[in-house]
Design a protein around this motif. Structure first.
Motif, PDB file in Angstrom:
ATOM      1  N   GLN A  55      56.403  56.437  37.008  1.00 48.10           N
ATOM      2  CA  GLN A  55      57.150  55.913  38.139  1.00 48.10           C
ATOM      3  C   GLN A  55      56.312  55.446  39.248  1.00 48.10           C
ATOM      4  O   GLN A  55      56.414  55.472  40.480  1.00 48.10           O
ATOM      5  CB  GLN A  55      58.189  56.821  38.599  1.00 48.10           C
ATOM      6  N   ASP A  78      60.676  61.832  34.378  1.00 49.57           N
ATOM      7  CA  ASP A  78      60.799  62.508  35.466  1.00 49.57           C
ATOM      8  C   ASP A  78      62.363  62.071  36.171  1.00 49.57           C
ATOM      9  O   ASP A  78      62.824  61.179  35.781  1.00 49.57           O
ATOM     10  CB  ASP A  78      59.801  62.180  36.964  1.00 49.57           C
ATOM     11  N   ASP A  79      62.727  62.899  37.247  1.00 50.20           N
ATOM     12  CA  ASP A  79      63.975  62.766  37.820  1.00 50.20           C
ATOM     13  C   ASP A  79      63.819  61.389  38.559  1.00 50.20           C
ATOM     14  O   ASP A  79      62.765  60.878  39.125  1.00 50.20           O
ATOM     15  CB  ASP A  79      64.336  63.632  39.003  1.00 50.20           C
ATOM     16  N   HIS A  80      65.181  60.580  38.636  1.00 51.84           N
ATOM     17  CA  HIS A  80      65.181  59.240  39.368  1.00 51.84           C
ATOM     18  C   HIS A  80      66.694  59.257  39.888  1.00 51.84           C
ATOM     19  O   HIS A  80      67.507  59.647  38.891  1.00 51.84           O
ATOM     20  CB  HIS A  80      64.596  58.088  38.626  1.00 51.84           C
ATOM     21  N   PRO A  81      66.969  58.873  40.975  1.00 49.27           N
ATOM     22  CA  PRO A  81      68.363  58.901  41.394  1.00 49.27           C
ATOM     23  C   PRO A  81      69.466  58.179  40.280  1.00 49.27           C
ATOM     24  O   PRO A  81      70.505  58.428  40.464  1.00 49.27           O
ATOM     25  CB  PRO A  81      68.240  57.978  42.931  1.00 49.27           C
ATOM     26  N   ARG A  83      68.587  57.692  37.059  1.00 49.58           N
ATOM     27  CA  ARG A  83      68.258  58.146  35.825  1.00 49.58           C
ATOM     28  C   ARG A  83      69.828  58.493  34.978  1.00 49.58           C
ATOM     29  O   ARG A  83      70.468  59.140  35.563  1.00 49.58           O
ATOM     30  CB  ARG A  83      67.229  59.020  35.612  1.00 49.58           C
ATOM     31  N   GLU A  86      67.339  61.630  30.654  1.00 47.81           N
ATOM     32  CA  GLU A  86      66.105  62.032  30.476  1.00 47.81           C
ATOM     33  C   GLU A  86      65.380  62.051  29.053  1.00 47.81           C
ATOM     34  O   GLU A  86      66.184  62.429  28.116  1.00 47.81           O
ATOM     35  CB  GLU A  86      65.965  63.641  30.844  1.00 47.81           C
ATOM     36  N   ASP A  88      61.907  63.269  26.891  1.00 49.00           N
ATOM     37  CA  ASP A  88      60.791  64.376  26.903  1.00 49.00           C
ATOM     38  C   ASP A  88      59.823  64.157  25.579  1.00 49.00           C
ATOM     39  O   ASP A  88      60.501  63.455  24.672  1.00 49.00           O
ATOM     40  CB  ASP A  88      61.564  65.608  26.980  1.00 49.00           C
ATOM     41  N   ASP A 111      54.306  62.349  35.009  1.00 44.88           N
ATOM     42  CA  ASP A 111      55.399  61.932  34.213  1.00 44.88           C
ATOM     43  C   ASP A 111      55.193  61.013  33.118  1.00 44.88           C
ATOM     44  O   ASP A 111      56.091  60.388  32.647  1.00 44.88           O
ATOM     45  CB  ASP A 111      56.500  61.307  35.247  1.00 44.88           C
TER      46      ASP A 111
END
Length: 202
Positions: A55, A78-81, A83, A86, A88, A111
């Motif tokens: 990101q 990584d977290d994203h508004p 997303r 997820e 991995d 990330d």
């Protein structure tokens, strides 16, 4: 599986953005080129997903514009508004007509992930073929806050361990695409990173 570099010819600094068409139409990163969503629309009416290698701003600057234009899922480590899924290390996702393994490759970014199938790698910034610093095997910069050359070296080693011998197409976040002996390119990038010399000498 067809791969289109939709930021080709961009007049502003941007990461490479790849549109992969096939059974599942996917955009790898979003870049910073204004109008990238219009270029995507020239190739497809339906975008199934956007997958982020990481990101950093040059990879996500136009992400909202793409997601506003298309009803697409957003896959990110990584977290994203925005997303919706997820991803991995060890996950498998479909891009185009192939299954890609997700490999966590931090060092340039915490990330950062690379996406590897039996034939193709989307390497983001962890390894690139040419980027103005080195030709035929370069690596992501590690001289800014939150970055680590040691972690990057470990990531490239992990990438080599999990890179199928059959991979012959490399699409990186910067520079030109490469077709040929991808393993050799990654090995040269590792050798250069291991020298611990600055990527961009002052």
């Amino acid at each position: 599986m067809d791969v289109h570099t939709v930021t080709e010819g961009a007049e502003t600094f941007t990461a490479n953005v790849y549109l992969v068409t096939g059974e599942r139409t996917v955009l790898v990163d979003a870049g910073t080129m204004a109008g990238v969503e219009d270029v995507v629309a020239e190739h497809t009416d339906d975008l199934d997903a956007v997958v982020l290698t990481h990101q950093h701003g040059d990879h996500v600057g136009e992400l909202d514009a793409v997601l506003d234009r298309f009803d697409a899922d957003l896959l990110a480590y990584d977290d994203h508004p925005r997303r919706t899924e997820e991803i991995d290390d060890g996950d498998t996702i479909e891009i185009g007509d192939e299954r890609f393994d997700v490999i966590h490759t931090p060092g340039h970014a915490d990330d950062h992930v690379s996406l590897v199938s039996e034939s193709t790698i989307f390497s983001g910034d962890v390894v690139v073929h040419d980027d103005g610093a080195f030709d035929d095997g370069s690596f992501g910069r590690t001289d800014m806050a939150g970055q680590s050359r040691e972690v990057l070296i470990e990531s490239i080693e992990r990438l080599l361990e999990r890179l199928p011998a059959s991979v012959e197409h490399m699409y990186a976040g910067h520079g030109e695409e490469f077709h040929g002996d991808v393993r050799a390119v990654v090995e040269r990038a590792l050798e250069r990173a291991e020298r611990r010399e600055p990527k961009y000498p002052e």
